[in-house]
Enzyme design. Sequence first.
Site, PDB file in Angstrom:
ATOM      1  N   ALA A  29       0.849  -1.197   0.000  1.00  0.00           N
ATOM      2  CA  ALA A  29       0.000   0.000   0.000  1.00  0.00           C
ATOM      3  C   ALA A  29       0.880   1.241   0.000  1.00  0.00           C
ATOM      4  O   ALA A  29       2.102   1.152  -0.119  1.00  0.00           O
ATOM      5  CB  ALA A  29      -0.915  -0.007   1.215  1.00  0.00           C
ATOM      6  N   ASN A  30       0.271   2.409   0.108  1.00  0.00           N
ATOM      7  CA  ASN A  30       1.029   3.660   0.222  1.00  0.00           C
ATOM      8  C   ASN A  30       0.272   4.630   1.124  1.00  0.00           C
ATOM      9  O   ASN A  30      -0.818   4.319   1.609  1.00  0.00           O
ATOM     10  CB  ASN A  30       1.297   4.252  -1.171  1.00  0.00           C
ATOM     11  CG  ASN A  30       0.014   4.598  -1.887  1.00  0.00           C
ATOM     12  OD1 ASN A  30      -0.729   5.483  -1.464  1.00  0.00           O
ATOM     13  ND2 ASN A  30      -0.278   3.885  -2.962  1.00  0.00           N
ATOM     14  N   ARG A  31       0.842   5.805   1.344  1.00  0.00           N
ATOM     15  CA  ARG A  31       0.321   6.721   2.364  1.00  0.00           C
ATOM     16  C   ARG A  31      -0.812   7.632   1.901  1.00  0.00           C
ATOM     17  O   ARG A  31      -1.192   8.553   2.611  1.00  0.00           O
ATOM     18  CB  ARG A  31       1.455   7.614   2.886  1.00  0.00           C
ATOM     19  CG  ARG A  31       2.517   6.861   3.624  1.00  0.00           C
ATOM     20  CD  ARG A  31       3.551   7.835   4.180  1.00  0.00           C
ATOM     21  NE  ARG A  31       4.726   7.146   4.662  1.00  0.00           N
ATOM     22  CZ  ARG A  31       4.780   6.517   5.836  1.00  0.00           C
ATOM     23  NH1 ARG A  31       3.745   6.529   6.649  1.00  0.00           N
ATOM     24  NH2 ARG A  31       5.886   5.887   6.199  1.00  0.00           N
ATOM     25  N   ALA A  95      -3.269   7.490  -5.809  1.00  0.00           N
ATOM     26  CA  ALA A  95      -1.870   7.055  -5.737  1.00  0.00           C
ATOM     27  C   ALA A  95      -1.864   5.563  -6.063  1.00  0.00           C
ATOM     28  O   ALA A  95      -1.947   4.713  -5.173  1.00  0.00           O
ATOM     29  CB  ALA A  95      -1.301   7.327  -4.353  1.00  0.00           C
TER      30      ALA A  95
END
Length: 224
Positions: A29-31, A95
């Site tokens: 995942a990402n922020r 994102a």
Amino acid sequence: LIKRPLLGRHVLVTSGPTHEPIDPVRYIANRSSGKQGHAIARAAAGLGARVTLVTGPVALPDPQGVDVVHVETAQEMFRAVERNLPADVAVFAAAVADWRTAAEAQQKLKKSGDKPSLDLVENPDILGNVGKLRSGRPLLVIGFAAETANVAGEAARKRKSKGADWIVANDVSAPTGTFGGDSNTVRLVTADSAEDWPPLSKDEVALRLMQRAAEHLGRGAAAA
Ligand code: C5P
């Protein structure tokens, strides 16, 4: 019409991160919080548009008056975008994970004492695909560029390489607090201009961007 300049328009927005499964319990995942993308969907709806929001997993409520499609992976997001075209305006604020695992393990991976490795493959570039559509391309394709260095250069490069009309670029290096925060300092890069906007709330960035989109469409030919 002045207050609802996007009346009769369809605006498609991607938002949030994607989750790429590793095994039944783990993912990449990402922020991304989805705050900016969701704010754009709300702003477009407030200006009268019919809005489709394709969102990855976020902790935010579904905006009111917006068709929300929930997805997990980049491939699901791509399919949801394709299914929800045509659009007058498409905004790619998600994102999207650049890579997914080559194959999702069917069982939870176990420690073995060996040095573990993940086989990764590239995800489709959703913005790049829509920006380069030969038929049915949205009238206005807007991408984002979250950068930690050379923001201006990267924004101009991505605008061209992805076939976008506009790129909203921002600096997401840690001290800026943009990721997960409520404010954003962006640079709007178009074919013939680049503007640095002052620090603004994500809601204000969204409203200004959608007002600009409405002005842009107002000047051009109306889509069906
Ligand atoms: O990750 P990157 O900097 O290339 O993202 C720039 C833009 O491309 C963003 O608007 C993002 O939403 C979009 N993108 C996409 N699909 C990808 C990667 C990025 O739509 N697989």
